[in-house]
Design a protein around this motif. Structure first.
Motif, mmCIF file in Angstrom:
data_model
loop_
_atom_site.group_PDB
_atom_site.id
_atom_site.type_symbol
_atom_site.label_atom_id
_atom_site.label_comp_id
_atom_site.label_asym_id
_atom_site.label_seq_id
_atom_site.Cartn_x
_atom_site.Cartn_y
_atom_site.Cartn_z
ATOM 1 N N TYR A 67 0.837 -1.204 0.000
ATOM 2 C CA TYR A 67 0.000 0.000 0.000
ATOM 3 C C TYR A 67 0.876 1.261 0.000
ATOM 4 C CZ TYR A 67 -3.545 3.399 1.420
ATOM 5 O OH TYR A 67 -4.382 4.503 1.463
ATOM 6 N N ALA A 76 -2.698 4.731 -8.347
ATOM 7 C CA ALA A 76 -3.524 4.081 -9.371
ATOM 8 C C ALA A 76 -2.888 2.769 -9.798
ATOM 9 C CB ALA A 76 -3.681 5.001 -10.569
ATOM 10 N N SER A 78 -4.131 -1.386 -11.675
ATOM 11 C CA SER A 78 -5.171 -2.209 -12.282
ATOM 12 C C SER A 78 -5.046 -3.633 -11.772
ATOM 13 C CB SER A 78 -5.040 -2.195 -13.812
ATOM 14 O OG SER A 78 -6.009 -3.040 -14.407
ATOM 15 N N VAL A 79 -6.175 -4.202 -11.357
ATOM 16 C CA VAL A 79 -6.186 -5.585 -10.877
ATOM 17 C C VAL A 79 -5.984 -6.517 -12.062
ATOM 18 C CG1 VAL A 79 -7.501 -7.347 -9.657
ATOM 19 C CG2 VAL A 79 -7.733 -4.937 -9.003
ATOM 20 N N TYR A 84 -9.635 -4.407 -13.432
ATOM 21 C CA TYR A 84 -10.412 -3.470 -12.616
ATOM 22 C C TYR A 84 -9.464 -2.381 -12.114
ATOM 23 C CZ TYR A 84 -13.462 -1.727 -8.909
ATOM 24 O OH TYR A 84 -14.224 -0.920 -8.094
ATOM 25 N N ASP A 85 -9.758 -1.113 -12.442
ATOM 26 C CA ASP A 85 -8.892 0.003 -12.080
ATOM 27 C C ASP A 85 -9.269 0.570 -10.716
ATOM 28 O OD1 ASP A 85 -7.524 -0.169 -14.499
ATOM 29 O OD2 ASP A 85 -9.018 1.092 -15.518
ATOM 30 N N ILE A 86 -8.243 0.861 -9.906
ATOM 31 C CA ILE A 86 -8.439 1.397 -8.546
ATOM 32 C C ILE A 86 -7.461 2.547 -8.354
ATOM 33 C CG2 ILE A 86 -8.280 0.911 -6.068
ATOM 34 C CD1 ILE A 86 -8.953 -1.983 -6.667
ATOM 35 N N ASN A 87 -7.938 3.619 -7.731
ATOM 36 C CA ASN A 87 -7.077 4.735 -7.344
ATOM 37 C C ASN A 87 -7.135 4.878 -5.828
ATOM 38 O OD1 ASN A 87 -5.986 7.382 -6.801
ATOM 39 N ND2 ASN A 87 -6.184 7.792 -9.001
ATOM 40 N N LEU A 88 -6.027 4.502 -5.158
ATOM 41 C CA LEU A 88 -6.016 4.459 -3.697
ATOM 42 C C LEU A 88 -6.142 5.844 -3.078
ATOM 43 C CD1 LEU A 88 -3.182 1.816 -3.145
ATOM 44 C CD2 LEU A 88 -5.652 1.455 -3.097
ATOM 45 N N GLN A 91 -9.824 6.829 -3.422
ATOM 46 C CA GLN A 91 -10.715 5.873 -2.740
ATOM 47 C C GLN A 91 -10.079 5.444 -1.412
ATOM 48 O OE1 GLN A 91 -10.767 3.380 -6.460
ATOM 49 N NE2 GLN A 91 -12.943 3.208 -5.961
ATOM 50 N N TRP A 94 -10.087 1.947 0.632
ATOM 51 C CA TRP A 94 -9.177 0.818 0.442
ATOM 52 C C TRP A 94 -8.132 0.740 1.561
ATOM 53 C CZ3 TRP A 94 -9.982 -3.191 -2.480
ATOM 54 C CH2 TRP A 94 -10.843 -3.095 -3.571
#
Length: 526
Positions: A67, A76, A78-79, A84-88, A91, A94
């Motif tokens: 993390y 940022a 992608s899984v 699946y895109d994630i921006n820590l 968001q 998380w």
């Protein structure tokens, strides 16, 4: 005086450390091998649980580290596979996922390590039970001239002293098994630390190595304290015996110097343990303080890496914990080394008890029973009946004749204790009989045995006092005191009469000597 006697030079530090380390390793390896031999499946379950626990702990630490690295890169990612895109950073929920994941895995790790150690304890408890049973059966055959080392250890320390070594060895097996898995986790965490910050990690590992090396003198003090305690106990017994003898002759006594040295020897072990704990705590505190200072300096310079900092501390704890468990295991080995070695030597020596045959003796053949304190041999013939004046317990009496032999042979002779109610049907060369209050029936029975089953043996009638000497047809008297043969005269002589009077005078002092001090180790385990 020996003409070639020279002062003994002290062993240099490094060779001494090497020899001591080799002895410790051999001892720990033997304890682990005997504890887990034949229990491979149970051991595999324990090791598997431990490694899984370490893996979950590592996963929890790595999640925090991951993390922190992702936040450094912008947050940022992608899984894989599902894209699946994630921006820590956008968001923050998380973060809670990471916290819950790490917390759960830390709890799971603790549970798995608990189950692993519980499994190890179950295995070792089963081994300890079997060891005590084996030890009871083995010592029941002692003393035996074929295994003089085992006999000597049993007579000197008794069943309780040897069983204490078995118990200490069991505890060492537990701590060593736990330390091995902790080292595995510590090495894995060390690689993780090197990946995070190589210079700091090398500095910490080098500091921990130097600290462990500096702890070695304390391990030597632990061994010395155990030996010092035994010497103090013996000095206490000797001085107390002298105190009783002086009282019998009305000689005044104003001091008892052995008490102070004994108290100091008893508490020395606790002092060494306290110094050990203090040194370890100071060392760990120093290393952690150095890490905190380094990380804080990085943060003040504008390179905030708090998540990585937390992960680093967690991994460092795993590494230092592995090293600390090894140090504690070595400290326990050094602390109980003399006691455990007695048990190990006895068990190993007993393995060759059936490899040597006893010498066979015929009626009328001369037997050297031992040696008097003046150097004269105590010689009897098979078929003779002797009176043995002693206050020793029966296995100490048997041990006193362990070096008995034929004049032109080194083969050991068998010794037996005869039950007055059973016929002595045995190939032993020396028979010991003890009667509390001999009746006419027992006297007639012994006389019949002498013409039959005891015809090819030297029969020793054990007397605790001199009142009944000669009642069984003995021809000579032999005085045994403190494991030494002191007098040997034909019955009916002036020397024999004087010897029996001397024995009667010393009997009271000898009886009062028993039970002077408890030699058991305390039950507290640190």
């Amino acid at each position: 005086m020996l003409k070639d006697a020279r002062p003994v030079k002290p062993i240099p530090l490094l060779p001494r450390m090497w020899r001591q380390g080799r002895n410790y390793f051999s001892l720990v390896w033997w304890l682990l091998y005997t504890a887990f031999k034949g229990r491979t499946w149970k051991l595999a379950v324990a090791v598997g649980l431990s490694l899984l626990g370490l893996a979950t702990q590592g996963a929890a630490i790595y999640a925090v580290y991951w993390y922190g690295r992702q936040m450094e890169k912008g947050g940022a990612f992608s899984v894989p596979l599902v894209h699946y895109d994630i921006n820590l950073k956008e968001q923050p929920e998380w973060l809670w996922v990471i916290v819950i994941f790490s917390t759960g895995f830390f709890i799971l790790s603790a549970a798995l390590l608990y189950l692993s150690r519980r499994q190890v304890l179950n295995i070792v408890q089963e081994h300890y039970s079997a060891s005590l049973e084996q030890l009871a059966l083995l010592t029941n055959r002692l003393p035996d001239a074929r295994v003089k080392l085992a006999s000597s250890l049993f007579v000197d320390y008794g069943f309780g002293g040897v069983a204490t070594g078995a118990r200490r060895g069991t505890l060492i097996a537990v701590s060593s098994a736990n330390a091995i898995t902790a080292v595995v986790g510590g090495l894995g965490a060390a690689f993780f630390l090197i990946r995070i910050d190589l210079p700091l990690t090398l500095l910490i590992i080098a500091s921990a190595g130097v600290a462990a090396l500096l702890l070695y003198p304390l391990t030597l003090r632990g061994v010395a304290s155990a030996k010092r305690r035994e010497k103090a106990q013996e000095a206490f017994r000797v001085e107390y015996k002298q105190l009783i003898e002086k009282r019998l002759v009305n000689e005044p006594v104003t001091s008892f110097k052995a008490a102070e040295s004994l108290a100091d020897a008893y508490l020395m072990r606790r002092r060494v343990l306290t110094e050990f704990v203090f040194a370890i705590e100071v060392g760990i505190t120093f290393i952690l303080g150095m890490v905190v200072y380094y990380m804080a300096s990085q943060a003040l310079a504008g390179r905030e890496q708090w998540a990585i900092f937390i992960a680093y501390i967690g991994a460092l704890r795993m590494t230092l914990n592995g090293g600390a468990q090894v140090v504690r295991a070595l400290a326990s080995v050094s602390r109980y080394y003399p006691q455990i070695v007695r048990y190990v030597l006895l068990v190993k020596d007993m393995q060759k008890i059936n490899a040597t045959e006893f010498a066979k003796v015929r009626h009328g053949e001369k037997i050297i029973l031992g040696t008097l304190t003046n150097g004269q041999d105590v010689i009897a013939e098979a078929g003779d009946c002797l009176a043995l004046l002693t206050l020793e317990i029966i296995h100490e009496v048997e041990f006193a004749f362990i070096n008995a032999r034929l004049p032109h042979s080194t083969a050991p002779l068998a010794i037996m204790s005869v039950d007055p109610d059973k016929a002595p049907n045995s190939p032993a060369a020396i028979a010991l009989l003890s009667f509390d209050r001999p009746a006419e029936k027992e006297i007639e029975q012994l006389r019949a045995w002498r013409d039959g089953d005891l015809n090819d043996k030297v029969t020793l009638i054990v007397h605790r006092d001199s009142d009944n000497v000669g009642m069984f047809g003995e021809t000579r008297i032999l005085v045994l005191n403190e494991g030494e043969m002191q007098r040997y005269f034909p019955l009916g002589t002036e020397e024999a009469d004087a010897t029996m009077k001397e024995f009667a005078v010393k009997a009271a002092a000898k009886r009062s000597k028993r039970g002077l001090i408890d030699t058991d180790e305390d039950e507290e385990e640190d």
